[in-house]
Design a protein around this motif. Sequence first.
Motif, PDB file in Angstrom:
ATOM      1  N   ALA A  71       0.835  -1.208   0.000  1.00 16.85           N
ATOM      2  CA  ALA A  71       0.000   0.000   0.000  1.00 16.85           C
ATOM      3  C   ALA A  71       0.868   1.255   0.000  1.00 16.85           C
ATOM      4  CB  ALA A  71      -0.926  -0.005   1.209  1.00 16.85           C
ATOM      5  N   ALA A  72       1.894   1.279   0.845  1.00 19.41           N
ATOM      6  CA  ALA A  72       2.774   2.448   0.916  1.00 19.41           C
ATOM      7  C   ALA A  72       3.542   2.629  -0.388  1.00 19.41           C
ATOM      8  CB  ALA A  72       3.737   2.303   2.092  1.00 19.41           C
ATOM      9  N   ASP A  73       4.062   1.552  -0.940  1.00 20.55           N
ATOM     10  CA  ASP A  73       4.791   1.640  -2.213  1.00 20.55           C
ATOM     11  C   ASP A  73       3.872   2.102  -3.338  1.00 20.55           C
ATOM     12  OD1 ASP A  73       7.131   0.835  -1.025  1.00 20.55           O
ATOM     13  OD2 ASP A  73       6.966  -1.262  -1.650  1.00 20.55           O
ATOM     14  N   PHE A  74       2.658   1.589  -3.346  1.00 20.98           N
ATOM     15  CA  PHE A  74       1.682   1.957  -4.380  1.00 20.98           C
ATOM     16  C   PHE A  74       1.355   3.448  -4.302  1.00 20.98           C
ATOM     17  CE2 PHE A  74      -2.736   2.558  -5.782  1.00 20.98           C
ATOM     18  CZ  PHE A  74      -2.663   2.055  -7.081  1.00 20.98           C
ATOM     19  N   ALA A  75       1.142   3.948  -3.074  1.00 21.85           N
ATOM     20  CA  ALA A  75       0.801   5.364  -2.888  1.00 21.85           C
ATOM     21  C   ALA A  75       1.923   6.276  -3.401  1.00 21.85           C
ATOM     22  CB  ALA A  75       0.530   5.642  -1.412  1.00 21.85           C
ATOM     23  N   ILE A  76       3.166   5.901  -3.114  1.00 24.46           N
ATOM     24  CA  ILE A  76       4.298   6.727  -3.540  1.00 24.46           C
ATOM     25  C   ILE A  76       4.496   6.640  -5.055  1.00 24.46           C
ATOM     26  CG2 ILE A  76       6.776   7.112  -3.309  1.00 24.46           C
ATOM     27  CD1 ILE A  76       5.105   7.858  -0.832  1.00 24.46           C
ATOM     28  N   GLN A  77       4.459   5.416  -5.595  1.00 24.29           N
ATOM     29  CA  GLN A  77       4.715   5.224  -7.022  1.00 24.29           C
ATOM     30  C   GLN A  77       3.623   5.836  -7.897  1.00 24.29           C
ATOM     31  OE1 GLN A  77       5.266   0.991  -7.523  1.00 24.29           O
ATOM     32  NE2 GLN A  77       7.122   0.955  -6.249  1.00 24.29           N
ATOM     33  N   GLN A  78       2.375   5.761  -7.428  1.00 22.89           N
ATOM     34  CA  GLN A  78       1.248   6.282  -8.208  1.00 22.89           C
ATOM     35  C   GLN A  78       0.907   7.725  -7.847  1.00 22.89           C
ATOM     36  OE1 GLN A  78      -0.035   4.472 -10.728  1.00 22.89           O
ATOM     37  NE2 GLN A  78       1.509   2.936 -10.199  1.00 22.89           N
ATOM     38  N   VAL A 154      -4.229   0.318   6.624  1.00 25.96           N
ATOM     39  CA  VAL A 154      -3.959   0.271   5.184  1.00 25.96           C
ATOM     40  C   VAL A 154      -4.738   1.367   4.468  1.00 25.96           C
ATOM     41  CG1 VAL A 154      -4.211  -1.097   3.076  1.00 25.96           C
ATOM     42  CG2 VAL A 154      -3.410  -2.191   5.182  1.00 25.96           C
ATOM     43  N   LEU A 155      -6.009   1.526   4.836  1.00 23.76           N
ATOM     44  CA  LEU A 155      -6.829   2.591   4.257  1.00 23.76           C
ATOM     45  C   LEU A 155      -6.192   3.956   4.523  1.00 23.76           C
ATOM     46  CD1 LEU A 155      -9.518   3.490   2.914  1.00 23.76           C
ATOM     47  CD2 LEU A 155     -10.516   3.556   5.218  1.00 23.76           C
ATOM     48  N   GLY A 156      -5.713   4.142   5.751  1.00 25.56           N
ATOM     49  CA  GLY A 156      -5.073   5.400   6.117  1.00 25.56           C
ATOM     50  C   GLY A 156      -3.839   5.669   5.282  1.00 25.56           C
ATOM     51  N   VAL A 157      -3.025   4.644   5.057  1.00 23.61           N
ATOM     52  CA  VAL A 157      -1.804   4.790   4.262  1.00 23.61           C
ATOM     53  C   VAL A 157      -2.142   5.238   2.845  1.00 23.61           C
ATOM     54  CG1 VAL A 157       0.102   3.505   3.197  1.00 23.61           C
ATOM     55  CG2 VAL A 157      -0.440   3.181   5.616  1.00 23.61           C
ATOM     56  N   LEU A 158      -3.194   4.661   2.264  1.00 20.84           N
ATOM     57  CA  LEU A 158      -3.584   5.006   0.895  1.00 20.84           C
ATOM     58  C   LEU A 158      -4.175   6.412   0.808  1.00 20.84           C
ATOM     59  CD1 LEU A 158      -5.171   1.610  -0.202  1.00 20.84           C
ATOM     60  CD2 LEU A 158      -2.998   2.577  -0.973  1.00 20.84           C
ATOM     61  N   ILE A 159      -5.001   6.789   1.785  1.00 21.65           N
ATOM     62  CA  ILE A 159      -5.612   8.120   1.764  1.00 21.65           C
ATOM     63  C   ILE A 159      -4.578   9.203   2.057  1.00 21.65           C
ATOM     64  CG2 ILE A 159      -7.251   9.640   2.948  1.00 21.65           C
ATOM     65  CD1 ILE A 159      -9.050   7.208   3.368  1.00 21.65           C
TER      66      ILE A 159
END
Length: 274
Positions: A71-78, A154-159
């Motif tokens: 989730a953290a990697d996805f948020a940063i990469q995207q 996980v939701l918090g990390v994405l938001i």
Amino acid sequence: MNAIIDYFETISSFHRGLILVGGIAIFWLIENAFPLFKMQYNKIEHAGINIFFTITTIIVNFVMAFILLLAADFAIQQNIGILQWLPTMNIWIYTLLGLLLLDLIGAYLVHLVEHKVKFLWRFHLIHHTDTWIDTTSANRHHPGESVIRFAFTVLGVLIVGSPMWMVFLYQSLSVVFSQFNHANIPLPKKLDKFLSYFIISPDMHKVHHHYKLPYTDSNYGNIFSVWDRLFGTYKYLEREQIVYGVDTHMKPQENNQLGSLLKIPFQKYRNPES
């Protein structure tokens, strides 16, 4: 700040475990020497039950940790999430803002929802059945609740769009703050009141563990007190008036036996007194 970031970017599971164990050990020693309430209970037996739930929480988080990393990697990469959309700012402000937002979703929001949704309350109820609140009570969470809280993290990390070092920093602070505000320690009242304007102080959180509504449904925060004050969920009760537990499960055979505690989420719902 860069040293802190570097540390939490590469923090090992061993070090994270040391933070958890070290916090419990320190607050355990303090509350033994200077207890807020002189409770008549078997402290070792009580700790055994709560440490069992601490271990199950660790296991759940360890098994599902790869989801958090993804989730953290996805948020940063995207480039998604609040932090990713903000202009460049001072690293200290960036970190504080990130921690505030993670605390809002990963602690305050999930806690509020657990109190308002009956199905989720069945799992969170185990935390409130504790009639002897001390530092070991901090991680008294049913394994089912650990999964629920992990999902909100996980939701918090994405938001929020937080990098993994910030997630590890937040989780480490969250553990220590929870141990602190559950600890059976007597801060001077004026100091506790002053702290409660910024962080969740021991007296502020213990109001949440009073056995009756409306106090049970208040003071949901874990690190920062701003969310309770902002959303009107802050309540105050003199420490001398607090009675620990929850009115639906005040019998020792229900709130102080491991087997009974594990079964609570699957039993018939009981309406609390209002």
